[in-house]
Design a protein around this motif. Structure first.
Motif, PDB file in Angstrom:
ATOM      1  N   GLN A 107       3.178   2.767 -31.681  1.00  0.00           N
ATOM      2  CA  GLN A 107       1.687   2.951 -31.518  1.00  0.00           C
ATOM      3  C   GLN A 107       1.225   1.998 -32.765  1.00  0.00           C
ATOM      4  N   GLY A 108       0.069   2.121 -32.846  1.00  0.00           N
ATOM      5  CA  GLY A 108      -0.844   1.218 -33.769  1.00  0.00           C
ATOM      6  C   GLY A 108      -0.136   1.084 -35.425  1.00  0.00           C
ATOM      7  N   ARG A 109      -0.056   2.340 -35.878  1.00  0.00           N
ATOM      8  CA  ARG A 109       0.340   2.546 -37.051  1.00  0.00           C
ATOM      9  C   ARG A 109       1.806   2.073 -37.097  1.00  0.00           C
ATOM     10  N   ASN A 194     -13.914   0.766 -36.251  1.00  0.00           N
ATOM     11  CA  ASN A 194     -13.669   2.055 -36.132  1.00  0.00           C
ATOM     12  C   ASN A 194     -14.760   3.301 -36.932  1.00  0.00           C
ATOM     13  N   ASP A 223      -6.563  -6.813 -36.041  1.00  0.00           N
ATOM     14  CA  ASP A 223      -6.348  -5.282 -35.231  1.00  0.00           C
ATOM     15  C   ASP A 223      -7.185  -5.159 -34.055  1.00  0.00           C
ATOM     16  N   SER A 263      -3.129  -0.719 -31.017  1.00  0.00           N
ATOM     17  CA  SER A 263      -2.662   0.637 -30.653  1.00  0.00           C
ATOM     18  C   SER A 263      -2.942   0.581 -29.127  1.00  0.00           C
ATOM     19  N   LYS A 266      -5.421   2.921 -27.485  1.00  0.00           N
ATOM     20  CA  LYS A 266      -6.713   2.629 -27.033  1.00  0.00           C
ATOM     21  C   LYS A 266      -6.845   1.373 -26.095  1.00  0.00           C
TER      22      LYS A 266
END
Ligand SMILES: *Cc1c(COP(=O)(O)O)cnc(C)c1O
Length: 482
Positions: A107-109, A194, A223, A263, A266
């Motif tokens: 995932q993104g993180r 965000n 990002d 991520s 999304k």
């Protein structure tokens, strides 16, 4: 952009898809909603989905998938190494972003973890238009710090600026001068910023950032988690991009970036993450970490089914009629609320509609968490679950003192293609009623307060019996309606 005009002159966003699979929703009576909110310690993260009517907590991993995504999941090629599914995703990534190398992450993180470990050292400073919670945590844990340098308009709740996510170029120059280019491992630009309300940056702004970075030999990290909204806004709001296709805009942004990560919870409406770059040295460094944290190079912690869905989801992101629904619904909701005088963040961004709690409940002091109280009240009167983005989401300082957030927002996320317009109208109606009765809303206080990330698990109580009064007023006005 193929906007549909209504003969009546009304401005209504029209869904360019039809619903073929449904999930039944529960709308429980207000008395049960009050009970559920109390059980959850007035924390919307702790509610059970069975008590929630419209879940506007987040857009992460909850966007609706298309028939083509679901179909693709059925033909996933399951093998530990070298799966056909990976090759398809890799080809799609290369086609869309035009970068030679693609690395998968769960995932993104996870992408942020690896990138930060490689580039961030004690003393490093990372300038960015604005932070995201996990991004900042990974930079800080590696000994670095961040400098948030969006344009001043970013913090104006109400503004005419169409690109509140832009980076302030003068501030960027100043940060580099102050710390020295050698201490700036990369400049990070976040698409669809965000935490300031899903606000975009412009292509022009990114070109200016690129110029500065090129002068100093500093990398640009993009990002792209909320890229689809940002693409839509560039296409519809930026004069020089009106004639460009979504694909061309994507490729222009990509050409200005050295590393892109996102991520896929999304972007791509699946569950996963990705990193891509043209630089072989960077690719090889990241590749070393991949088996350690993510999995083998051809799945990176993702299931092959999600990878298939992501491949199709990325292709669909290049379709204006696929990415316009979120921003258009958010704009509709924002405008309807403005008509009722409800204080909201403008211009409308991506991600969701944001209520300004500092004004909505201006009688609640910040140490009683106005945005948290509003989240609790809205759930009770409507079954709509939002997310507090204010002081409750901050941490106390070393001396245990509250650090008051400069914005107190209630975020009502709009998962893409999930809600219908009548559901949005229902939310607007209840928010309007709540606004008329806002004086009934009271503050909150902690009962259980975790030290870190308290907003996830903390439990709160009310400072008075305001919730009972709210329920009584609801019954007066709505009779036995749900
Ligand atoms: C969600 C998000 C992330 C983190 O992605 P996860 O998949 O939740 O780990 C990073 N950056 C932005 C801008 C995001 O919205």
């Amino acid at each position: 952009m193929s906007e549909v005009k209504f003969f009546s002159g009304e401005n209504i966003p029209l869904e360019m898809h039809k619903v073929r699979i449904i999930q039944k929703l529960n709308l429980v009576p207000i008395e049960r909603r009050l009970e559920a909110m109390t059980e959850a310690g007035n924390n919307t993260f702790l509610l059970k989905n069975r008590d929630v009517f419209l879940d506007m907590l987040t857009d992460s991993g909850v966007n609706a998938m298309s028939d083509k995504q679901l179909a693709a999941m059925m033909e996933a090629d399951d093998s530990y190494a070298g799966s056909e599914t990976f090759t398809k995703l890799e080809n799609k990534m290369i086609e869309i972003f035009g970068k030679k190398y693609f690395l998968p992450a769960h995932q993104g993180r996870a992408a942020e973890n690896i990138i930060s470990q490689i580039f961030v050292k004690p003393g490093s400073v990372v300038p960015m238009n604005y932070h995201f919670t996990t991004t900042k945590a990974h930079i800080v844990i590696n000994g670095g710090s961040i400098e948030e340098i969006p344009i001043d308009e970013a913090f104006q709740i109400n503004s005419k600026d169409l690109f509140k996510g832009n980076m302030d170029i003068d501030k960027l120059n100043a940060v580099i001068e102050k710390y020295g280019a050698e201490n700036v491992p990369f400049v990070r630009l976040e698409a669809g910023t965000n935490l300031i309300g899903g606000q975009p940056f412009s292509l022009k702004n990114m070109q200016e950032v690129r110029e500065v970075c090129a002068k100093h030999g500093i990398l640009i990290l993009l990002d792209a988690s909320l890229l689809s909204d940002n693409l839509y806004f560039i296409k519809t709001r930026e004069e020089q991009c009106k004639e460009m296709s979504i694909r061309e805009i994507t490729s222009a942004l990509s050409d200005l970036s050295d590393i892109i990560y996102f991520s896929a919870r999304k972007l791509g409406s699946a569950r996963g993450g990705a990193i891509c770059t043209n630089d072989e040295k960077i690719y090889l460094k990241i590749r070393e970490f991949l088996p350690l944290y993510e999995g083998f190079l051809t799945y990176g912690g993702m299931s092959v089914r999600e990878m298939e869905a992501m491949t199709v989801g990325l292709e669909e992101t290049m379709d204006e009629n696929m990415i316009n629904q979120g921003p258009q619904f958010i704009a509709f909701m924002t405008e309807e609320l403005l008509k009722k005088g409800v204080p909201v963040v403008t211009p409308p961004g991506g991600l969701g509609c944001h209520l300004n709690a500092l004004e909505f409940v201006d009688h609640i002091p910040q140490n009683q968490y106005p945005a948290g109280a509003l989240a609790s009240a809205l759930f009770i009167v409507s079954g709509v679950r939002g997310m507090e983005r204010g002081t409750l989401s901050e941490q106390r300082d070393e001396n245990g003192k509250e650090t008051f957030s400069n914005m107190e927002l209630l975020r009502l996320a709009m998962p893409r293609r999930v809600f219908t317009l009548s559901q949005v109208k229902y939310a607007v109606d209840r928010i309007g009623w709540l606004y008329e009765n806002r004086k009934l809303i009271g503050g909150l206080k902690f009962i259980e307060e975790p030290k870190i990330l308290r907003f996830f698990f903390g439990r709160l109580g009310t400072v008075s019996d305001w919730q009972t009064q709210l329920v009584n007023k609801f019954r007066e006005d709505f009779g036995d309606s749900l």
